[in-house]
Write an enzyme that holds these catalytic residues in place. Structure first.
Site, PDB file in Angstrom:
ATOM      1  N   HIS A   1      -1.675  33.235 106.965  1.00 34.99           N
ATOM      2  CA  HIS A   1      -2.482  34.717 106.841  1.00 34.99           C
ATOM      3  C   HIS A   1      -3.928  34.285 106.272  1.00 34.99           C
ATOM      4  O   HIS A   1      -4.134  33.701 105.448  1.00 34.99           O
ATOM      5  CB  HIS A   1      -1.381  35.338 106.204  1.00 34.99           C
ATOM      6  CG  HIS A   1      -1.665  36.992 106.140  1.00 34.99           C
ATOM      7  ND1 HIS A   1      -2.746  37.678 105.562  1.00 34.99           N
ATOM      8  CD2 HIS A   1      -1.344  37.806 107.068  1.00 34.99           C
ATOM      9  CE1 HIS A   1      -2.778  38.681 106.150  1.00 34.99           C
ATOM     10  NE2 HIS A   1      -1.775  39.029 106.709  1.00 34.99           N
TER      11      HIS A   1
ATOM     12  N   ASP B   1       5.203  38.519 110.495  1.00 35.68           N
ATOM     13  CA  ASP B   1       5.667  38.396 111.907  1.00 35.68           C
ATOM     14  C   ASP B   1       6.935  37.142 112.142  1.00 35.68           C
ATOM     15  O   ASP B   1       7.720  37.127 113.386  1.00 35.68           O
ATOM     16  CB  ASP B   1       4.622  37.787 112.910  1.00 35.68           C
ATOM     17  CG  ASP B   1       3.716  38.849 113.248  1.00 35.68           C
ATOM     18  OD1 ASP B   1       2.579  38.855 113.058  1.00 35.68           O
ATOM     19  OD2 ASP B   1       4.324  40.155 113.475  1.00 35.68           O
TER      20      ASP B   1
END
Ligand code: SDX
Length: 428
Positions: free
Chosen positions: A307, A364
């Site tokens: 991320h 996700d």
């Protein structure tokens, strides 16, 4: 702490004020940089070190794994609030009172109908069309059917446009899925809740009354809350910059949907399930795929990992992982890809390559496992992400317009040819 930053160029010193946020984040205010230095600008590919705005909506601390909407912790909101309460909080800044909540629900329900001519647009798409392309088109097309929602200069006009899109978007999401499945397009009912209506419109069959399963209602409500906003990510920044030209809300949201589609962003939830399925088909050898993910010559990436901001566990991933266990357990479903996902996560969390780069599971990584258990097709996963992110995009667009932010227009450093005279065709 000093109240300014000093930059020196060719022996000249230039001072710039510091902006300090309510969570003590520090920014160098370079609004005057180009004018006082005679043309110098900054450059920061991917804007890894560049703030685009001051915002009061969402705070996240990537090092500590903190995520708060308007000051409320995501863990508490996911546990105690419902999706429309969170939508109201993000957009208007406060949790709604009972009366405000009831009016918000009623205003949205009143708009949960879409012009029948929109079906002609859906009919024009081949069944093979990716649902993200369809929903982006339909969202932009909504402008044509709701022209009053374009020039929203008053708060009242803005409110009307907001309840319109919150009412109509779930209908378009359901119709997008149903069209692909060759099933009739239906509506919800004003006697049930927002999330119940999403499930009813997606799954009711003409010959079978859809029975609400509270486990699925609760899981979807939680997933939508967890996806609702995430400060200045790629798609939200897109919504803000498109809106900064005073393009309408629906057109700005359509642009955000297209940005979310990419597999490095929201499209990752579909890519994760396809990756996990691929590993399962290939015998479940997670170590082989871990090696591929670390191999610089191999384009394979561990989708759902890493991320830009979180250098610790994504707090949403923790909640979703727990919810995935609960949903599959309650439904009595066993999904081998969940075990593969857990195996990959355990290996990555103890592997130097991932530990050194602070790569953890993100939002996700587990969400698709729940969507699949709900019976949602994998190509619809990113549309579900957009459904959750809708209130965040709206809140950020509204904040940008109310703060009268200037049109977004970055500068550049030109590295092309310097002046050269034109050469006639016969002389080339
Ligand atoms: C979302 O911004 C948001 O808030 C987004 C989001 C939201 O709510 O809006 O949180 C939603 O988009 C989550 C992210 C979903 N994307 C994926 O899961 C795709 C896989 N992850 C990556 O491609 C990547 O981690 C990004 C895109 C998420 C972040 O990329 P960065 O910050 O630009 O980091 P990078 O690509 O520069 O990687 C740094 C290093 C590199 O290695 P080195 O060159 O230093 O040796 O880490 C490696 C990368 O190769 N790396 C990975 C990896 N992610 C980063 N290696 C293997 N697998 C991965 N997934």
């Amino acid at each position: 702490m000093s109240d300014k930053a000093t930059i020196e160029i060719d022996g000249e010193k230039y001072d710039f004020p510091l902006i300090v946020g309510t969570e003590n984040e520090v920014a160098i205010d370079i609004k005057a940089l180009r004018s006082i230095t005679g043309g110098a600008i900054t450059i920061d590919p991917g804007f890894k070190n560049t703030g685009s705005c001051e915002s009061a909506i969402t705070f996240l601390d990537g090092e500590k794994g903190i995520l708060r909407y308007r000051g409320y912790a995501i863990e508490e909101l996911a546990e105690k609030a419902d999706f429309l309460e969170v939508a109201y909080l993000l957009i208007f800044g406060e949790l709604p009172t009972k009366e405000q909540n009831e009016k918000f629900h009623a205003d949205i329900k009143a708009e949960a109908v879409v012009d029948e001519d929109v079906k002609k647009i859906i009919d024009a798409f081949p069944k093979s069309a990716h649902p993200m392309g369809v929903i982006a088109s339909l969202t932009s097309a909504l402008t044509a059917f709701n022209p009053s929602s374009v020039n929203v200069n008053s708060e009242e006009d803005m409110y009307r446009a907001i309840v319109k899109i919150l009412g109509k978007f779930p209908v378009l999401v359901a119709w997008t899925m149903r069209k692909k499945q060759g099933l009739p397009l239906n509506y919800g009912s004003d006697s049930i809740g927002y999330v119940e209506n999403i499930l009813k419109m997606m799954f009711e069959k003409p010959n079978h009354t859809y029975e609400q399963n509270p486990i699925l209602v609760n899981a979807l409500d939680k997933l939508l809350i967890l996806h609702a906003d995430h400060e200045q990510n790629c798609s939200t920044s897109t919504v803000r910059i498109v809106g900064s030209s005073h393009a309408g809300l629906f057109a700005s949201l359509s642009a955000g949907i297209s940005a979310l589609w990419g597999p490095l962003h929201g499209g990752a939830n579909q890519a994760v399930l396809e990756m996990l399925e691929g590993i399962k088909q290939d015998g479940g050898d997670t170590k082989k795929y871990m090696a591929k993910a670390k191999d610089k010559d191999d384009p394979f990436r561990l989708m759902g990992f890493g991320h830009r901001v979180y250098k610790n566990f994504d707090p949403r991933a923790k909640i979703i992982k727990k919810a995935a266990d609960e949903v599959l357990g309650d439904l009595g479903v066993t999904d081998p890809v969940l075990d593969i996902a857990k195996g990959l996560a355990e290996e990555a969390l103890s592997d130097d390559y991932f530990v050194q780069r602070k790569l953890y599971p993100n939002v996700d990584f587990y969400s698709g496992i729940i969507y699949r258990a709900m019976g949602i097709p994998v190509e619809m996963f990113t549309v579900m992400f957009a459904l959750g992110r809708l209130p965040g995009w709206i809140a950020q667009w509204r904040e940008m317009r109310l703060r009268k932010e200037p049109i977004g227009r970055p500068r550049q450093v030109y590295i092309g040819e310097t002046y050269r005279p034109f050469v006639n065709l016969e002389d080339r």
